[in-house]
Write a protein that holds these residues in place. Structure first.
Motif: not given
Length: 283
Positions: A44-52, A157-161, A227-238
């Motif tokens: 689920a998305p975070r509540t901070e501003a996108p800049r974070a 969105g397709e790219d990120l997925q 890889w776990e960090a990459a997957e987590a950041e991509l999920g957050e961006s999505a």
């Protein structure tokens, strides 16, 4: 806005047939990388501003370097462990007269040679394919083609997925390798305690082999975390992208387009590892 037609999974064609995969053409600007020494025949998305979000690992483009460095550490440590595996085989022999430690150590060495090097080769090939995929996304996003916000949002969105699914698959490979190595280390330590009166040379070789496999396991653990960090950041961006904020959508497209150079460097480094492994037969 800076965006070409199609999504990250598409090539330069048009329409839905422009999906790219891990076989995107390799870049032509390899980065310099030192060659390892030739091994011994034994082997689920975070509540901070996108800049974070920009402060995350994905947003400072560090994943390419971290993953390539982790892959190299895995490759080199495996090369060292291979040499000790062959040494253990030289010092052991099959048969009824073989001691408990000799029999167990030989079995562990053969099991390592059969299972671990192919898995490491797969890890190298998977990172090489992923760097191709990411570069395809970067390159396409860097081309100046006007798109509406809706088109940009959909295609990004397709790219990120696509990148997210790729990272998740490779995370699974890395986790399986780490688990397999954990089993190897445990069995080696158990074998070493089985015959305290075994010849000193054999005991020393088994200890060195155990240490070498432990180093491979440490490298595999670090690689899995990358890889776990990459997957987590991509999920957050999505998740942020799903919020549809126009500013974040534009920023993310521009950011991804700017990461082509580090991924090009990662591609060159990992391609060299693959070539070295093919030349030496290891890992």
């Amino acid at each position: 806005m800076w965006l070409d037609g199609g999504s990250s999974g598409r090539d330069s064609g048009s329409g839905s047939d422009r999906r790219a995969d891990d076989r995107v053409a390799e870049p032509v600007e390899p980065a310099e990388s030192s060659e390892p020494s030739t091994p011994e025949p034994v082997a689920a998305p975070r509540t901070e501003a996108p800049r974070a979000v920009a402060s995350g690992a994905l947003m400072d483009a560090s994943h390419a370097g971290t993953l390539s460095a982790g892959c190299e550490a895995l490759f080199r440590s495996t090369d060292t462990a291979l040499q000790w595996a062959w040494r253990v085989l030289q010092l052991t022999k099959a048969g009824a007269d073989a001691g408990t430690l000799a029999s167990a150590a030989r079995l562990r060495a053969l099991d390592f040679l059969d299972r671990i090097p192919p898995h490491v080769r797969r890890s190298v090939a998977e990172l090489l394919g992923y760097s191709n995929l990411w570069q395809a996304v970067c390159t396409r996003l860097g081309r100046p083609v006007a798109r509406s916000h809706e088109e940009l949002l959909r295609e990004l969105g397709e790219d990120l997925q696509l990148l997210l699914r790729g990272a998740q698959a490779r995370l699974g490979t890395a986790a399986a390798l780490e688990q397999g190595l954990l089993v190897h280390v445990g069995r080696l330590r158990e074998s070493r305690a089985g015959e305290p009166g075994a010849p000193l040379e054999l005991r020393a070789a088994v200890d060195a082999f155990t240490h070498a496999v432990s180093e491979v396991m440490a490298a595999a653990s670090a690689y899995r975390r990358a890889w776990e960090a990459a997957e987590a950041e991509l999920g957050e961006s999505a998740a942020w992208l799903n919020a549809g904020d126009p500013g974040f959508v534009t920023w993310l497209a521009e950011h991804l387009a700017s990461t082509v150079f580090p991924w090009r460097q990662a591609h060159a480094a990992v391609r060299l590892l693959r070539e070295l492994g093919a030349l030496s037969g290891q890992p």
